[in-house]
Every structure is written in C-alpha cells, then in structure tokens.
Design a protein around this motif. Sequence first.
Motif, PDB file in Angstrom:
ATOM      1  N   PHE A 137       4.246 -19.328  18.242  1.00  0.00           N
ATOM      2  CA  PHE A 137       5.085 -19.937  19.280  1.00  0.00           C
ATOM      3  C   PHE A 137       5.368 -18.979  20.440  1.00  0.00           C
ATOM      4  CE2 PHE A 137       6.177 -23.226  16.156  1.00  0.00           C
ATOM      5  CZ  PHE A 137       6.241 -24.340  16.974  1.00  0.00           C
ATOM      6  N   LEU A 138       5.566 -17.725  20.118  1.00  0.00           N
ATOM      7  CA  LEU A 138       5.948 -16.785  21.162  1.00  0.00           C
ATOM      8  C   LEU A 138       4.767 -16.200  21.923  1.00  0.00           C
ATOM      9  CD1 LEU A 138       8.842 -14.797  19.415  1.00  0.00           C
ATOM     10  CD2 LEU A 138       8.993 -16.760  20.982  1.00  0.00           C
ATOM     11  N   ALA A 139       3.679 -15.917  21.196  1.00  0.00           N
ATOM     12  CA  ALA A 139       2.566 -15.213  21.835  1.00  0.00           C
ATOM     13  C   ALA A 139       1.260 -15.992  21.824  1.00  0.00           C
ATOM     14  CB  ALA A 139       2.352 -13.863  21.147  1.00  0.00           C
ATOM     15  N   GLY A 140       1.249 -17.143  21.166  1.00  0.00           N
ATOM     16  CA  GLY A 140       0.010 -17.894  21.090  1.00  0.00           C
ATOM     17  C   GLY A 140      -1.015 -17.241  20.203  1.00  0.00           C
ATOM     18  N   ARG A 141      -0.569 -16.341  19.323  1.00  0.00           N
ATOM     19  CA  ARG A 141      -1.465 -15.647  18.425  1.00  0.00           C
ATOM     20  C   ARG A 141      -1.006 -15.861  17.003  1.00  0.00           C
ATOM     21  NH1 ARG A 141      -1.755 -11.447  22.566  1.00  0.00           N
ATOM     22  NH2 ARG A 141      -0.047 -10.328  21.615  1.00  0.00           N
ATOM     23  N   PRO A 142      -1.800 -15.554  15.983  1.00  0.00           N
ATOM     24  CA  PRO A 142      -3.053 -14.795  16.041  1.00  0.00           C
ATOM     25  C   PRO A 142      -4.194 -15.589  16.667  1.00  0.00           C
ATOM     26  CG  PRO A 142      -2.620 -15.519  13.794  1.00  0.00           C
ATOM     27  CD  PRO A 142      -1.408 -15.872  14.595  1.00  0.00           C
ATOM     28  N   ALA A 143      -4.938 -14.921  17.573  1.00  0.00           N
ATOM     29  CA  ALA A 143      -5.979 -15.575  18.350  1.00  0.00           C
ATOM     30  C   ALA A 143      -7.371 -15.112  17.976  1.00  0.00           C
ATOM     31  CB  ALA A 143      -5.736 -15.323  19.837  1.00  0.00           C
ATOM     32  N   ARG A 144      -7.504 -14.493  16.780  1.00  0.00           N
ATOM     33  CA  ARG A 144      -8.824 -14.043  16.352  1.00  0.00           C
ATOM     34  C   ARG A 144      -9.765 -15.243  16.194  1.00  0.00           C
ATOM     35  NH1 ARG A 144      -9.841  -9.085  14.011  1.00  0.00           N
ATOM     36  NH2 ARG A 144      -7.627  -8.826  13.583  1.00  0.00           N
ATOM     37  N   PHE A 145      -9.176 -16.413  15.840  1.00  0.00           N
ATOM     38  CA  PHE A 145      -9.931 -17.652  15.700  1.00  0.00           C
ATOM     39  C   PHE A 145      -9.255 -18.715  16.552  1.00  0.00           C
ATOM     40  CE2 PHE A 145     -10.591 -15.159  11.891  1.00  0.00           C
ATOM     41  CZ  PHE A 145     -11.968 -15.171  11.763  1.00  0.00           C
ATOM     42  N   PRO A 146     -10.011 -19.543  17.275  1.00  0.00           N
ATOM     43  CA  PRO A 146      -9.444 -20.385  18.334  1.00  0.00           C
ATOM     44  C   PRO A 146      -8.438 -21.428  17.879  1.00  0.00           C
ATOM     45  CG  PRO A 146     -11.741 -20.972  17.891  1.00  0.00           C
ATOM     46  CD  PRO A 146     -11.475 -19.693  17.172  1.00  0.00           C
ATOM     47  N   ASP A 147      -8.563 -21.960  16.656  1.00  0.00           N
ATOM     48  CA  ASP A 147      -7.697 -23.058  16.235  1.00  0.00           C
ATOM     49  C   ASP A 147      -6.453 -22.618  15.473  1.00  0.00           C
ATOM     50  OD1 ASP A 147      -8.981 -25.438  17.200  1.00  0.00           O
ATOM     51  OD2 ASP A 147     -10.596 -25.044  15.756  1.00  0.00           O
ATOM     52  N   VAL A 148      -6.334 -21.325  15.211  1.00  0.00           N
ATOM     53  CA  VAL A 148      -5.235 -20.864  14.360  1.00  0.00           C
ATOM     54  C   VAL A 148      -3.872 -21.132  14.990  1.00  0.00           C
ATOM     55  CG1 VAL A 148      -4.109 -18.809  13.429  1.00  0.00           C
ATOM     56  CG2 VAL A 148      -6.543 -19.176  13.051  1.00  0.00           C
ATOM     57  N   ALA A 149      -3.693 -20.733  16.238  1.00  0.00           N
ATOM     58  CA  ALA A 149      -2.387 -20.892  16.878  1.00  0.00           C
ATOM     59  C   ALA A 149      -1.986 -22.357  16.977  1.00  0.00           C
ATOM     60  CB  ALA A 149      -2.414 -20.256  18.264  1.00  0.00           C
ATOM     61  N   ALA A 150      -2.933 -23.217  17.397  1.00  0.00           N
ATOM     62  CA  ALA A 150      -2.624 -24.636  17.555  1.00  0.00           C
ATOM     63  C   ALA A 150      -2.277 -25.297  16.223  1.00  0.00           C
ATOM     64  CB  ALA A 150      -3.799 -25.353  18.214  1.00  0.00           C
ATOM     65  N   THR A 151      -3.088 -25.024  15.208  1.00  0.00           N
ATOM     66  CA  THR A 151      -2.815 -25.647  13.916  1.00  0.00           C
ATOM     67  C   THR A 151      -1.572 -25.066  13.265  1.00  0.00           C
ATOM     68  OG1 THR A 151      -4.419 -24.103  12.940  1.00  0.00           O
ATOM     69  CG2 THR A 151      -5.185 -26.332  13.435  1.00  0.00           C
ATOM     70  N   THR A 152      -1.241 -23.822  13.578  1.00  0.00           N
ATOM     71  CA  THR A 152       0.023 -23.265  13.108  1.00  0.00           C
ATOM     72  C   THR A 152       1.200 -24.052  13.678  1.00  0.00           C
ATOM     73  OG1 THR A 152      -0.875 -21.033  12.862  1.00  0.00           O
ATOM     74  CG2 THR A 152       1.505 -21.222  13.118  1.00  0.00           C
ATOM     75  N   VAL A 153       1.085 -24.433  14.929  1.00  0.00           N
ATOM     76  CA  VAL A 153       2.120 -25.266  15.547  1.00  0.00           C
ATOM     77  C   VAL A 153       2.185 -26.630  14.849  1.00  0.00           C
ATOM     78  CG1 VAL A 153       2.847 -26.405  17.677  1.00  0.00           C
ATOM     79  CG2 VAL A 153       1.936 -24.088  17.759  1.00  0.00           C
ATOM     80  N   TYR A 154       1.016 -27.196  14.505  1.00  0.00           N
ATOM     81  CA  TYR A 154       1.007 -28.460  13.762  1.00  0.00           C
ATOM     82  C   TYR A 154       1.752 -28.322  12.432  1.00  0.00           C
ATOM     83  CZ  TYR A 154      -2.766 -30.296  16.773  1.00  0.00           C
ATOM     84  OH  TYR A 154      -3.515 -30.747  17.820  1.00  0.00           O
ATOM     85  N   LEU A 155       1.384 -27.298  11.684  1.00  0.00           N
ATOM     86  CA  LEU A 155       1.989 -27.123  10.369  1.00  0.00           C
ATOM     87  C   LEU A 155       3.478 -26.829  10.482  1.00  0.00           C
ATOM     88  CD1 LEU A 155      -0.812 -25.022   8.595  1.00  0.00           C
ATOM     89  CD2 LEU A 155      -0.413 -27.475   8.472  1.00  0.00           C
ATOM     90  N   ALA A 156       3.864 -26.068  11.500  1.00  0.00           N
ATOM     91  CA  ALA A 156       5.286 -25.802  11.716  1.00  0.00           C
ATOM     92  C   ALA A 156       6.035 -27.084  12.054  1.00  0.00           C
ATOM     93  CB  ALA A 156       5.455 -24.776  12.835  1.00  0.00           C
TER      94      ALA A 156
END
Length: 605
Positions: A379-398
């Motif tokens: 939410f704060l940094a848009g990371r971890p960004a090592r893989f493109p879908d991680v940040a977005a799907t983390t927001v989904y799961l949250a």
Amino acid sequence: MASHAAASDEPYRKLALSVGFLSITVSALVAHASPATGYELSIYTMTPSLVWVGLALAMSVSLSVAFAPTSDDGSWSRSSALVLGGTAMTVLAGLPIIRGYHFFGHHDAMTHLGWARGIADGSISPFSLLYPGIHTLSVFINSIVGIPIRHALLLVVLLSTLAFVVFVPLSVATLVPDSLAVAIATFGAFLLLPVTSVSTFMHPHAMTQTILLFALFVFVLLKYVTAEEGRSMGIPFLVAIVAVAAVVYHPQYVAHMLVVCLAICALQFFVPRIPLVSRRTTVRRIADHQRLYGLTLFVFGIFLLWSANHGFFSGFAGRAVSSAVEYLLTGSGEAGTSIAAQGGSLSAIGASLTEAFLKLFFPHLVVTLLAMAVITTAFLAGRPARFPDVAATTVYLATGLAGLTGLFVVYFVSVTSEMYFRVFGLMMVFAVILASIALHESIRSLSAVISPSAVRTVAVAFFAILIVTSTAALFASPYTYGQSHHVSETQMHGYETAFANADDGIEFAGFGRAPDRFSDAIFAAETRTSTHATVTPETFEDGPADYYGTDRYLVVSQVDRDRELVAYQGLHYSEHDFDSLDNHRNLDRVHSNGEVTTYRVTTDA
C-alpha cells in the motif's frame, strides 16, 4: 562458484533425502503396527516415540534440502524435499487412520457420521441436507474403495488437508514463479493454520473441510484475475465447478467467498476511477486485470439457489445479523463473556489465557505479522515489485481480508460468537500466502547483502520452530487443555448397547450432550437429536434422581473421566464425583464394558 558448490553437494542431498524417505516409511509402519487398543486421551503421547523421531528426521531433511542454495540441476532435490515434507505431513494428519482408530471426532463429527450412514443406506437424501458435501464424498469413497463409512469420512478429512497443502504453494507460484517462493509457501501450508482445535478441527467437520478447500478458491481466483486476455477461457468454467462444489460443501462458506469477491469487485470498480490514486503503478496493474463481476454474479446465483431452499437466510444468517444489531444497540454480546469465563477456568487449574493463546496461536501471530508487513509495503510503496502482479494481488487479498474482518466482528458480537474462529481460519489462508511472499522477498533481499547460507539457516530454524508449535496443537490434547476426539470401538459399542436395551420412553443423560451425538451416529436420523439431558456439577450435588426428577439412563464414559480429571484437572468434577455414582441412592448400574457405563436413575415418584 556458488552454483558449482551447489552442484557438488547434490549427491549428499540425494543421500539425505533417501534417509528421510526411509525414516518416514519406518514411522508409518511403526504407527500402523501400534493400533489403539482403547480410548486415547492424547494421540501424541500414545503414538510410539519412534514415530515422532522418524517424522522429525524427515521434516528436518526436507527443510534443510529445500532451503539449500541449488543450481539448475538442484531443482530435482528441492522438489523431492517438498514431496518428503508433504509425505511427513500426510502421515501426521493421517495418524488416526494409520493407527486404526475406529472413528475420530466428537460432537458435530458424530452427527456427520450419522448423515453419511443415512445417505449410504438411502434413508437420507443428500438434497435434504444443507451441506451434504463431505457425506456424499465419503459414500462415494465407500462404494469405490470398500472401506467403512467411518473411515471414508476420515479419508475425506485427509484429502481436504492435502488440498490445502497443494493449493497454497500453487497460489503463491501464480504470483511469484520462483522455486524458493514455492518452497516457502509449502512449509507455510504445512502449518495448517486454518485448523485451530477451537472451532475448526482435524476430524469430520463440514466447515473445517470447506475452509481448507478455500485455498483452491483463492488459487482459481488469482489465476483468473492475473490471466492475460484471451488466455483465461477455461478458468471461468473452473471457477464455476469450484463454486458449485463449495455450495454443496457448506453454503455459509460460499457466503464468505462472496464477501471476498464483492470486496474485490468494489476495489476494481472504484479505485482506478479515483484521480490521484489511479496514476500509481499498482492501481494501473489492477485496471489491467480481469474483472470479477460476472463470476461473482454466478457464485451469488448458485448460493442463492441452494441456500434459499434450506432456510439459510431465515436461520443462521438472520440470527447473526439481528443479534449483532442488538449488540450495537444494547452492548450485550456473548463472546467477551465466554472469553472471560474461559480465562477464569484456566486460572483455576494454574494456567493462563496468555499461555493457552500462545500454545494455540503463536504460529498464527507470527504469520499474521508477516502478512501485515507485505500488505503495508504494497500500500505504501507499491512493492515488493520483483514480480509484476505481487503488489496488485496483495491489495486484492488485503481487501478480501478486510471483508472477512467485518464478518469476524459480526460473529464476535452475535449469538453465533463461536463462528468467529471459523472466519479466522479463512483469514489464515490469505495470511499464509501473503506471509510466504514476505518471507521470499526478505530472504532474497538479505541474501544480496549477507551470506545466503546464513540467511537460509535462519529460515530453516524459523520454520522448524513454527512447524513444531503448530503440529503440537493440531490435535486436541491435554497440552492445549482438551482431550482427543478419538472414538474407540468399545465406546461406540457401549452406546449401541445402552440404546438397544433401554426401556421405551426413558431418555438418557450424559456429559456434553454425548447421548444426543451418539444417537445421531447410530440411528442416522436426518434431524439432529436433542431429547437427551446433560450432566452438570449440580447433578452430583443434588443427586441424579433429585436433579432430573424423572427416570433416566445416565451414561458415563472413559472419555468423560479422562477429560474432566486429566485434561481439565478436576476443574468441574472430582474423582470422588465419578466414584460416588455407584453409591448414589436410586442409581443402579445396568451395563458396563470397561469404557462406557450405563446407570438407571429411578425416582421415588
């Protein structure tokens, strides 16, 4: 250089894996050769020590090899290590089957056994039950494999557990296609965090099995939203199959699925339309993902079609909502009172609520903190960004977690307060996925600045501690101030004999409504039995004849004695209370088989 060293260590890894598989084989054989001969208060203490030594050795090898730095050639050893660990967990979760338990599961499990028997003999239609999933599957296994229904139900429990162990790492692999991430998620799944032994259990219990299958739903959900356009044609059909299966397993579980789906739909619809937020990389990625609107509508239709015919809204859901509203208006909730009472009971036997919490929930606490860390980062940094879908799907799961947290609060303040731990089990599915991502990112980042071997050694120790603490509380036992849910053949036979020889019109009494549950299991009635009375401390103080006021059969089992005298350390009943039954006025022993004793209570009237 590191790659060359990893390749040179491969023969040693193969040797260690061979030792691990040999040890797990010996453990299973020893467990099978040591069947239960009577009721066992704790599966941990009654299972031979050699079994636990073998399981510990196998899991140690699995952890060490899985986290060892590997070359491309070492992927075989890492995969084999995960299979070894999975085999060890299968033996552990399947101990009631391997050790020849007649049945495993008190309370709801006995009712489920009766329903499964009713479906098998044709006296109960699966369509008349609200959640016939585990029962029909056990009948199918019974007809194909030929094992008894009671063992088929235990196999359903094991299969649900394996589904969780498989689909958690598959979910993580969808977001983080890296073998180390899969290894971390696999060991995270081995913790079996949705099973708390408080209101979710390692025995036939429809809601627990559906919670474990929630990992499958999360997997297909992540596959669908992250699939590239034109490559997701088959996934909606998979989601449809999962939704139909889920509603048959437990419609309440589907209601929870809908809360998650609706929360994600709201996120997908509103967030990309917010001017300042829409420019962020994570939000742009969300805007590119597949929308869940149609699939959510389909799941809702299936849920509505099934649950409307079984009174779900007018029954459970209505009570939950109305009592939650009552709490908001009057402040009269039950969960807080229940927790205070349990804390007082623990203090009375020299324990504490904090101690019990740590025994039951220490791994949950650690995993939750890791999940919160990765959510905060996303939410704060848009990371971890090592893989493109991680940040977005983390927001989904949250977002899904936020929806489930709302349900948790509703259950907590309502008359259905015992349900909040079941929602907690669903939340743990999300938490272990997010925690696995957080650990993967941490290990990769730390390995870039300090010794990778040191980092992975710490990771091995970290998981070793969590696996030991979680598996120690997997089955109820005196360690967690409970008793095993083992049902011995002698115990079942004792209740069958008591019911068969009882005079017409005279009801039973027993501890914790045990006669009702055994009646469900033995007579396989569609409607739960609720005609029999319970035993309370006042039963002993007043005397059974004076307390009940009518003729009764009083059933006392070895389970009751062990639970009250050993697990509860005499909190409610003393050994004198049990021994005094043979001397009570108007109380005659009519049958005893060593584990179940039946008394006839005769009043003066």
